[in-house]
Structures are given as C-alpha cells and as structure tokens.
Design a protein around this motif. Structure first.
Motif, PDB file in Angstrom:
ATOM      1  N   CYS A   1       1.042  -0.917   0.269  1.00 29.37           N
ATOM      2  CA  CYS A   1      -0.059   0.204  -0.199  1.00 29.37           C
ATOM      3  C   CYS A   1       0.954   1.474   0.342  1.00 29.37           C
ATOM      4  CB  CYS A   1      -1.238   0.312   1.010  1.00 29.37           C
ATOM      5  SG  CYS A   1      -2.011   1.479   1.026  1.00 29.37           S
ATOM      6  N   PHE A   2       0.390   1.938  -0.826  1.00 26.83           N
ATOM      7  CA  PHE A   2       1.722   3.093  -1.126  1.00 26.83           C
ATOM      8  C   PHE A   2       0.504   4.511  -0.748  1.00 26.83           C
ATOM      9  CE2 PHE A   2       3.480   0.720  -4.648  1.00 26.83           C
ATOM     10  CZ  PHE A   2       4.807   0.020  -3.838  1.00 26.83           C
ATOM     11  N   MET A   3       0.523   5.283   0.773  1.00 27.31           N
ATOM     12  CA  MET A   3       0.126   6.301   0.698  1.00 27.31           C
ATOM     13  C   MET A   3       0.854   7.254   1.812  1.00 27.31           C
ATOM     14  SD  MET A   3      -1.240   3.979   4.090  1.00 27.31           S
ATOM     15  CE  MET A   3      -2.081   5.165   5.048  1.00 27.31           C
ATOM     16  N   PRO A   4       0.279   8.516   2.222  1.00 27.38           N
ATOM     17  CA  PRO A   4       0.600   9.310   2.530  1.00 27.38           C
ATOM     18  C   PRO A   4       1.182   9.423   4.346  1.00 27.38           C
ATOM     19  CG  PRO A   4      -1.422  10.371   1.669  1.00 27.38           C
ATOM     20  CD  PRO A   4      -1.215   8.676   1.011  1.00 27.38           C
ATOM     21  N   GLU A  33       5.097   4.542   2.946  1.00 28.93           N
ATOM     22  CA  GLU A  33       4.668   6.029   4.068  1.00 28.93           C
ATOM     23  C   GLU A  33       5.285   6.897   3.731  1.00 28.93           C
ATOM     24  OE1 GLU A  33       3.403   6.426   7.859  1.00 28.93           O
ATOM     25  OE2 GLU A  33       2.074   4.746   8.103  1.00 28.93           O
ATOM     26  N   ASN A  34       4.897   8.101   2.666  1.00 32.46           N
ATOM     27  CA  ASN A  34       5.629   9.150   2.402  1.00 32.46           C
ATOM     28  C   ASN A  34       4.954  10.616   3.127  1.00 32.46           C
ATOM     29  OD1 ASN A  34       3.973  11.168   0.092  1.00 32.46           O
ATOM     30  ND2 ASN A  34       3.033   9.185  -0.062  1.00 32.46           N
ATOM     31  N   ASN A  35       5.858  11.513   3.110  1.00 30.82           N
ATOM     32  CA  ASN A  35       5.634  12.636   3.920  1.00 30.82           C
ATOM     33  C   ASN A  35       4.878  13.689   2.934  1.00 30.82           C
ATOM     34  OD1 ASN A  35       5.141  14.154   6.229  1.00 30.82           O
ATOM     35  ND2 ASN A  35       7.514  15.008   5.805  1.00 30.82           N
ATOM     36  N   PHE A  36       3.861  13.252   2.761  1.00 29.28           N
ATOM     37  CA  PHE A  36       3.587  14.069   1.080  1.00 29.28           C
ATOM     38  C   PHE A  36       3.691  14.229   0.419  1.00 29.28           C
ATOM     39  CE2 PHE A  36       0.956  14.054   5.428  1.00 29.28           C
ATOM     40  CZ  PHE A  36      -0.442  14.208   4.918  1.00 29.28           C
ATOM     41  N   LYS A  37       5.144  13.800  -0.467  1.00 29.43           N
ATOM     42  CA  LYS A  37       5.537  14.579  -1.174  1.00 29.43           C
ATOM     43  C   LYS A  37       5.987  13.300  -2.422  1.00 29.43           C
ATOM     44  CE  LYS A  37       9.238  16.750   1.501  1.00 29.43           C
ATOM     45  NZ  LYS A  37      10.675  16.614   2.296  1.00 29.43           N
ATOM     46  N   ASP A  42       7.174   7.860  -5.858  1.00 25.35           N
ATOM     47  CA  ASP A  42       7.550   7.619  -7.080  1.00 25.35           C
ATOM     48  C   ASP A  42       8.827   6.714  -6.809  1.00 25.35           C
ATOM     49  OD1 ASP A  42       5.628   8.522  -8.498  1.00 25.35           O
ATOM     50  OD2 ASP A  42       7.123  10.221  -9.002  1.00 25.35           O
ATOM     51  N   VAL A  43       9.733   6.732  -5.689  1.00 22.80           N
ATOM     52  CA  VAL A  43      10.914   5.779  -5.461  1.00 22.80           C
ATOM     53  C   VAL A  43      10.794   5.112  -4.835  1.00 22.80           C
ATOM     54  CG1 VAL A  43      13.448   6.109  -4.133  1.00 22.80           C
ATOM     55  CG2 VAL A  43      13.103   8.325  -5.493  1.00 22.80           C
ATOM     56  N   GLN A  44      10.042   4.559  -4.187  1.00 26.92           N
ATOM     57  CA  GLN A  44       9.108   3.526  -3.074  1.00 26.92           C
ATOM     58  C   GLN A  44       8.213   2.661  -4.388  1.00 26.92           C
ATOM     59  OE1 GLN A  44       6.937   5.287  -0.434  1.00 26.92           O
ATOM     60  NE2 GLN A  44       8.036   6.066   1.020  1.00 26.92           N
ATOM     61  N   VAL A  45       7.854   3.324  -5.226  1.00 22.80           N
ATOM     62  CA  VAL A  45       7.196   2.577  -6.246  1.00 22.80           C
ATOM     63  C   VAL A  45       8.475   1.830  -6.849  1.00 22.80           C
ATOM     64  CG1 VAL A  45       5.827   2.862  -8.183  1.00 22.80           C
ATOM     65  CG2 VAL A  45       4.995   3.863  -6.704  1.00 22.80           C
ATOM     66  N   GLN A  46       9.609   3.033  -7.159  1.00 25.58           N
ATOM     67  CA  GLN A  46      10.743   1.908  -8.007  1.00 25.58           C
ATOM     68  C   GLN A  46      11.302   1.238  -7.647  1.00 25.58           C
ATOM     69  OE1 GLN A  46      12.627   5.236  -8.916  1.00 25.58           O
ATOM     70  NE2 GLN A  46      11.178   6.413 -10.302  1.00 25.58           N
ATOM     71  N   GLN A  47      11.781   1.107  -6.742  1.00 23.40           N
ATOM     72  CA  GLN A  47      11.664   0.502  -5.942  1.00 23.40           C
ATOM     73  C   GLN A  47      11.445  -1.282  -5.261  1.00 23.40           C
ATOM     74  OE1 GLN A  47      12.776   2.441  -2.180  1.00 23.40           O
ATOM     75  NE2 GLN A  47      14.184   3.662  -2.502  1.00 23.40           N
ATOM     76  N   GLN A  48       9.700  -1.204  -5.319  1.00 24.36           N
ATOM     77  CA  GLN A  48       9.286  -2.078  -5.317  1.00 24.36           C
ATOM     78  C   GLN A  48       9.137  -2.795  -5.913  1.00 24.36           C
ATOM     79  OE1 GLN A  48       7.437  -3.603  -3.373  1.00 24.36           O
ATOM     80  NE2 GLN A  48       6.228  -4.767  -4.182  1.00 24.36           N
ATOM     81  N   ILE A  49       9.037  -1.787  -7.076  1.00 20.99           N
ATOM     82  CA  ILE A  49       8.961  -2.958  -8.737  1.00 20.99           C
ATOM     83  C   ILE A  49      10.506  -3.317  -9.118  1.00 20.99           C
ATOM     84  CG2 ILE A  49       8.611  -2.865 -11.964  1.00 20.99           C
ATOM     85  CD1 ILE A  49       6.731   0.141 -10.985  1.00 20.99           C
ATOM     86  N   ILE A  59      -2.586  -1.402  -3.791  1.00 25.76           N
ATOM     87  CA  ILE A  59      -3.695  -0.174  -3.248  1.00 25.76           C
ATOM     88  C   ILE A  59      -2.632   1.695  -3.201  1.00 25.76           C
ATOM     89  CG2 ILE A  59      -5.036   0.879  -1.372  1.00 25.76           C
ATOM     90  CD1 ILE A  59      -4.905  -1.126   0.441  1.00 25.76           C
ATOM     91  N   TRP A  60      -3.303   2.910  -4.206  1.00 22.69           N
ATOM     92  CA  TRP A  60      -1.959   3.223  -4.654  1.00 22.69           C
ATOM     93  C   TRP A  60      -3.685   4.425  -4.289  1.00 22.69           C
ATOM     94  CZ3 TRP A  60       1.810   5.126  -5.918  1.00 22.69           C
ATOM     95  CH2 TRP A  60       1.764   6.873  -7.372  1.00 22.69           C
ATOM     96  N   TRP A  61      -2.766   5.505  -3.422  1.00 22.56           N
ATOM     97  CA  TRP A  61      -2.790   6.735  -2.498  1.00 22.56           C
ATOM     98  C   TRP A  61      -2.046   7.871  -2.978  1.00 22.56           C
ATOM     99  CZ3 TRP A  61      -5.453   7.098   2.720  1.00 22.56           C
ATOM    100  CH2 TRP A  61      -5.761   8.257   3.132  1.00 22.56           C
ATOM    101  N   PRO A  62      -2.035   7.853  -4.552  1.00 22.99           N
ATOM    102  CA  PRO A  62      -1.444   9.390  -4.540  1.00 22.99           C
ATOM    103  C   PRO A  62      -1.068  11.061  -3.506  1.00 22.99           C
ATOM    104  CG  PRO A  62      -3.351   9.305  -6.056  1.00 22.99           C
ATOM    105  CD  PRO A  62      -3.611   7.892  -5.257  1.00 22.99           C
ATOM    106  N   THR A  63      -0.595  11.143  -3.588  1.00 22.55           N
ATOM    107  CA  THR A  63      -0.278  12.571  -2.653  1.00 22.55           C
ATOM    108  C   THR A  63      -0.681  13.496  -4.193  1.00 22.55           C
ATOM    109  OG1 THR A  63       2.207  12.139  -1.331  1.00 22.55           O
ATOM    110  CG2 THR A  63       1.607  14.209  -2.120  1.00 22.55           C
TER     111      THR A  63
END
Length: 217
Positions: A1-4, A33-37, A42-49, A59-63
C-alpha cells in the motif's frame, strides 16, 4: 500500500481500518508511507517494482494525483491489480486501476457549498450586513497538488456559482489545525479591510485553526 504518512490523524485511522480488514481477510498489508511528497512515493514504487515481488494487489493513494500518474502506470504494467484509494481517479485512465475505495470529494465540496449558501442566508436574515451583495468568502485548502482538495474546492465554487458569494482569496495550507491557524491568520490580515463574511476550509482541523485565528482577530 502506497500512501501518505499516518502522522496525519485521518490517515492513521484509515490505515488502522485497512490493517484490520486485511488481517480479517488473511492478507499481510505492507505500507509504504511518504511525507506528502510525490517524488518520495515515486521512488518507493520504483524500489518495489525492482524487487520483483508480486503481491496480490496494490493500494495506490497518491500524494499528487496528476504527478503520480507515471507511478500508477508502472504499477499497472506489472500485471498486479491496483486499487486507488481516497483520491478520485483522473478521468481517462480507467485501464490503470480495477477499483476505487474512498470518499467522493466532489460531493463533499458540493454539499459544503450548499451549506455555505444556507449559512449566508441565515446571517442575512439575522441582520448581518454583508460586505458585498452575496458576501465575501475566504478559502483555505489542502496542499497544492492534493487532488482531494482540488476536487472539493472546484465543486464548492460550482455550488456557490450565481449566488453572489465572492471568493476574495484562496490559499493552500496543510491538513491540521496549526496550519489552518497560520494560513488563516495570513488570509484574515490580507483581506480584513475588504470585509470578511464567510470562510470555507477543506476539513474540520483546518476549520478549527481558522476559528482560533478569527477569534484572535
């Protein structure tokens, strides 16, 4: 899950519910989680892939809904189903997600606009003299790029269209009471001479901060 970040109370409650439901269904929900950045996300997604892991779903919750489209596309291209959460998907990209789970921010904004009209009318009926024919309004929003805020404000302005309510100024803040107070105070100072009748905030926490700023002013 990618989220703020779950430092935000609303998001923390959402995450708690997601964790509980995932456990009930037999899934192990891993959160990034990201700090609303958006760039951090995007880096987290690249690392996961790059890890070549194949979860049951994402689960995709974009900032930033628009800024995160490339990451959403990259997730979809893995063949893993993507569920978008809490920010209405951008029209025209339906092939990138299989379901949406979250609030209807346009409905939220529209109802807020309708309630603003009712509040304005009650003020006028109570003898309040507006500073313009329909009343002067200030707006404080979520950060720039956060789609939920943009959807709420767009629908809010559509709802008050033709009512004479004049939006004097609009400024982005954050999500919490402190930023609501700080940005609200700035808006009040900048527009006080024009006369302020109404104030719309994107959520309750921002509104509480604005209320404190108004009381002090």
């Amino acid at each position: 899950c990618f989220m703020p970040t779950t430092v935000n109370n609303y998001i923390a409650e959402w995450a708690r519910g997601a964790d509980q439901e995932a456990e009930r269904l037999g899934y192990d929900l891993v959160r990034f989680e990201n700090n609303f950045k958006q760039e951090e996300q995007d880096v987290q997604v690249q690392q996961q892939i790059a890890s070549n892991a194949k979860p049951a779903f994402y689960i995709w919750w974009p900032t930033d809904n628009a800024g995160g489209l490339a990451s959403l596309k990259a997730l979809a291209e893995t063949g893993v189903p993507v569920i978008q959460a809490n920010q209405l998907p951008i029209p025209g990209y339906d092939e990138l997600w299989v379901a949406y789970a979250g609030v209807d921010d346009k409905l939220n904004g529209r109802v807020s606009g309708e309630m603003m009209i009712e509040a304005r009318d009650k003020l006028k009926a109570g003898g309040h003299e507006m500073h313009s024919p329909g009343g002067n309004c200030l707006v404080i929003t979520f950060p720039v790029g956060y789609q939920a805020g943009a959807d709420r404000v767009e629908a809010f302005k559509e709802a008050i269209g033709g009512t004479g309510i004049d939006v004097l100024d609009q400024q982005p803040a954050g999500f919490d009471e402190t930023t609501g107070y700080n940005v609200g105070a700035q808006l009040i100072t900048a527009n006080r001479a024009k006369g302020i009748d109404l104030f719309y905030a994107n959520n309750d926490a921002l509104a509480l901060g604005v209320i404190h700023a108004l009381e002090e002013a």
